[in-house]
Design a protein around this motif. Sequence first.
Motif, PDB file in Angstrom:
ATOM      1  N   UNK A 186      28.649   0.480  68.637  1.00  0.00           N
ATOM      2  CA  UNK A 186      29.439  -0.657  68.184  1.00  0.00           C
ATOM      3  C   UNK A 186      30.725  -0.152  67.515  1.00  0.00           C
ATOM      4  N   UNK A 187      31.781  -0.920  67.640  1.00  0.00           N
ATOM      5  CA  UNK A 187      33.049  -0.553  67.029  1.00  0.00           C
ATOM      6  C   UNK A 187      32.944  -0.622  65.515  1.00  0.00           C
ATOM      7  N   UNK A 188      33.534   0.336  64.860  1.00  0.00           N
ATOM      8  CA  UNK A 188      33.544   0.353  63.406  1.00  0.00           C
ATOM      9  C   UNK A 188      34.861   0.915  62.900  1.00  0.00           C
ATOM     10  N   UNK A 189      35.288   0.466  61.732  1.00  0.00           N
ATOM     11  CA  UNK A 189      36.532   0.941  61.117  1.00  0.00           C
ATOM     12  C   UNK A 189      36.176   1.656  59.819  1.00  0.00           C
ATOM     13  N   UNK A 190      36.547   2.923  59.719  1.00  0.00           N
ATOM     14  CA  UNK A 190      36.218   3.708  58.533  1.00  0.00           C
ATOM     15  C   UNK A 190      37.455   4.193  57.792  1.00  0.00           C
ATOM     16  N   UNK A 191      38.591   3.497  57.984  1.00  0.00           N
ATOM     17  CA  UNK A 191      39.828   3.913  57.320  1.00  0.00           C
ATOM     18  C   UNK A 191      39.674   3.888  55.804  1.00  0.00           C
ATOM     19  N   UNK A 192      39.033   2.842  55.264  1.00  0.00           N
ATOM     20  CA  UNK A 192      38.844   2.747  53.812  1.00  0.00           C
ATOM     21  C   UNK A 192      37.775   3.716  53.348  1.00  0.00           C
ATOM     22  N   UNK A 193      36.713   3.860  54.134  1.00  0.00           N
ATOM     23  CA  UNK A 193      35.626   4.767  53.749  1.00  0.00           C
ATOM     24  C   UNK A 193      36.127   6.197  53.570  1.00  0.00           C
ATOM     25  N   UNK A 194      37.077   6.602  54.398  1.00  0.00           N
ATOM     26  CA  UNK A 194      37.593   7.969  54.322  1.00  0.00           C
ATOM     27  C   UNK A 194      38.459   8.209  53.087  1.00  0.00           C
ATOM     28  N   UNK A 195      38.849   7.126  52.390  1.00  0.00           N
ATOM     29  CA  UNK A 195      39.707   7.263  51.217  1.00  0.00           C
ATOM     30  C   UNK A 195      38.921   7.360  49.922  1.00  0.00           C
ATOM     31  N   UNK A 196      37.627   7.076  49.966  1.00  0.00           N
ATOM     32  CA  UNK A 196      36.822   7.051  48.743  1.00  0.00           C
ATOM     33  C   UNK A 196      35.876   8.247  48.734  1.00  0.00           C
ATOM     34  N   UNK A 197      35.415   8.649  47.541  1.00  0.00           N
ATOM     35  CA  UNK A 197      34.467   9.768  47.467  1.00  0.00           C
ATOM     36  C   UNK A 197      33.128   9.426  48.104  1.00  0.00           C
ATOM     37  N   UNK A 198      32.327  10.447  48.348  1.00  0.00           N
ATOM     38  CA  UNK A 198      31.071  10.254  49.068  1.00  0.00           C
ATOM     39  C   UNK A 198      30.115   9.292  48.371  1.00  0.00           C
ATOM     40  N   UNK A 199      29.915   9.369  47.047  1.00  0.00           N
ATOM     41  CA  UNK A 199      28.996   8.398  46.408  1.00  0.00           C
ATOM     42  C   UNK A 199      29.439   6.951  46.613  1.00  0.00           C
ATOM     43  N   UNK A 200      30.750   6.698  46.505  1.00  0.00           N
ATOM     44  CA  UNK A 200      31.258   5.343  46.726  1.00  0.00           C
ATOM     45  C   UNK A 200      31.082   4.927  48.175  1.00  0.00           C
ATOM     46  N   UNK A 201      31.292   5.876  49.059  1.00  0.00           N
ATOM     47  CA  UNK A 201      31.118   5.601  50.490  1.00  0.00           C
ATOM     48  C   UNK A 201      29.680   5.185  50.783  1.00  0.00           C
ATOM     49  N   UNK A 202      28.741   5.844  50.130  1.00  0.00           N
ATOM     50  CA  UNK A 202      27.330   5.519  50.359  1.00  0.00           C
ATOM     51  C   UNK A 202      27.001   4.127  49.826  1.00  0.00           C
ATOM     52  N   UNK A 203      27.560   3.769  48.659  1.00  0.00           N
ATOM     53  CA  UNK A 203      27.338   2.427  48.101  1.00  0.00           C
ATOM     54  C   UNK A 203      27.908   1.376  49.034  1.00  0.00           C
ATOM     55  N   UNK A 204      29.108   1.614  49.553  1.00  0.00           N
ATOM     56  CA  UNK A 204      29.718   0.668  50.483  1.00  0.00           C
ATOM     57  C   UNK A 204      28.889   0.553  51.762  1.00  0.00           C
ATOM     58  N   UNK A 205      28.328   1.680  52.175  1.00  0.00           N
ATOM     59  CA  UNK A 205      27.460   1.656  53.346  1.00  0.00           C
ATOM     60  C   UNK A 205      26.213   0.823  53.111  1.00  0.00           C
ATOM     61  N   UNK A 206      25.644   0.907  51.908  1.00  0.00           N
ATOM     62  CA  UNK A 206      24.462   0.120  51.583  1.00  0.00           C
ATOM     63  C   UNK A 206      24.789  -1.372  51.560  1.00  0.00           C
ATOM     64  N   UNK A 207      25.989  -1.708  51.052  1.00  0.00           N
ATOM     65  CA  UNK A 207      26.394  -3.116  51.045  1.00  0.00           C
ATOM     66  C   UNK A 207      26.543  -3.625  52.470  1.00  0.00           C
ATOM     67  N   UNK A 208      27.180  -2.821  53.316  1.00  0.00           N
ATOM     68  CA  UNK A 208      27.338  -3.207  54.727  1.00  0.00           C
ATOM     69  C   UNK A 208      25.978  -3.351  55.405  1.00  0.00           C
ATOM     70  N   UNK A 209      25.049  -2.448  55.084  1.00  0.00           N
ATOM     71  CA  UNK A 209      23.714  -2.514  55.681  1.00  0.00           C
ATOM     72  C   UNK A 209      22.991  -3.792  55.252  1.00  0.00           C
ATOM     73  N   UNK A 210      23.144  -4.175  53.972  1.00  0.00           N
ATOM     74  CA  UNK A 210      22.516  -5.401  53.479  1.00  0.00           C
ATOM     75  C   UNK A 210      23.069  -6.629  54.203  1.00  0.00           C
ATOM     76  N   UNK A 211      24.386  -6.637  54.432  1.00  0.00           N
ATOM     77  CA  UNK A 211      24.995  -7.750  55.165  1.00  0.00           C
ATOM     78  C   UNK A 211      24.458  -7.800  56.593  1.00  0.00           C
ATOM     79  N   UNK A 212      24.331  -6.635  57.224  1.00  0.00           N
ATOM     80  CA  UNK A 212      23.811  -6.573  58.596  1.00  0.00           C
ATOM     81  C   UNK A 212      22.369  -7.053  58.665  1.00  0.00           C
TER      82      UNK A 212
END
Length: 229
Positions: A76-102
């Motif tokens: 599936x298409x995904x955009x990680x432009x913002x994810x690449x700008x944040x540190x890894x712990x923040x990236x993981x939190x954002x990933x968990x939020x996206x997973x919850x929405x999914x």
Amino acid sequence: MSKRYEPETALGRIVNELEETAIAVILGAMTLITFTNVVLRYGFNTGLIWGLEATSFLFAWLVLFGVSYAVKVTAHLGVDAILNLVPRPTRRVMGMIAAAVCLAYGFLLMKGAWDYWANFANLPQTTGRWFPTGLEEMKRTSYRAWYAVVDIPMPEFLRFLEPLMNEGEEYEKLPRFIPYFILPFGMALLLFRFIQATARLVRGEQDSLIVSHEAEDAVEDASKLNWEE
């Protein structure tokens, strides 16, 4: 190219084989029906009356199987432009939020798919507007299993369904609850894949739902080919 996800559990392997086998069989059936129709039309001035409808249903099955399969192989298409700008712990939190929405999205899709399919399968719909709170009480007027498709004839080996679903009356055409079954089944597969992806996030095996970069991989493959030439 997307990375191939190798299932770790027995259930994961079963679902993996089911999806890939179903996709291959559906593609083969669509090709066979379409090719046969072309030969009959241009060679014998006839054709399979039910061919177009059958191909349409098969394509719908292919799409809905493909939705969950694409989650598995991260196609599936995904955009990680913002994810690449944040540190890894923040990236993981954002990933968990996206997973919850999914997960919520997949659950809502499965509820809606079940409620729609239940109309044609003599089964109760769920109660509750957004999330199921129970099952509706079935009434005689709620039975819809006699609804049939337009052109596809009823296969003889499915006649055993008539006393179960149609009060013993014969089906002239294929009942709709059979091709429509892919709706709840496909959404259940999608939800299963979202659960798997969320579990990998929780275990720290990945930081986001995007675990492949198809464009970058394609450029890299092209550069390797040019270098070899």
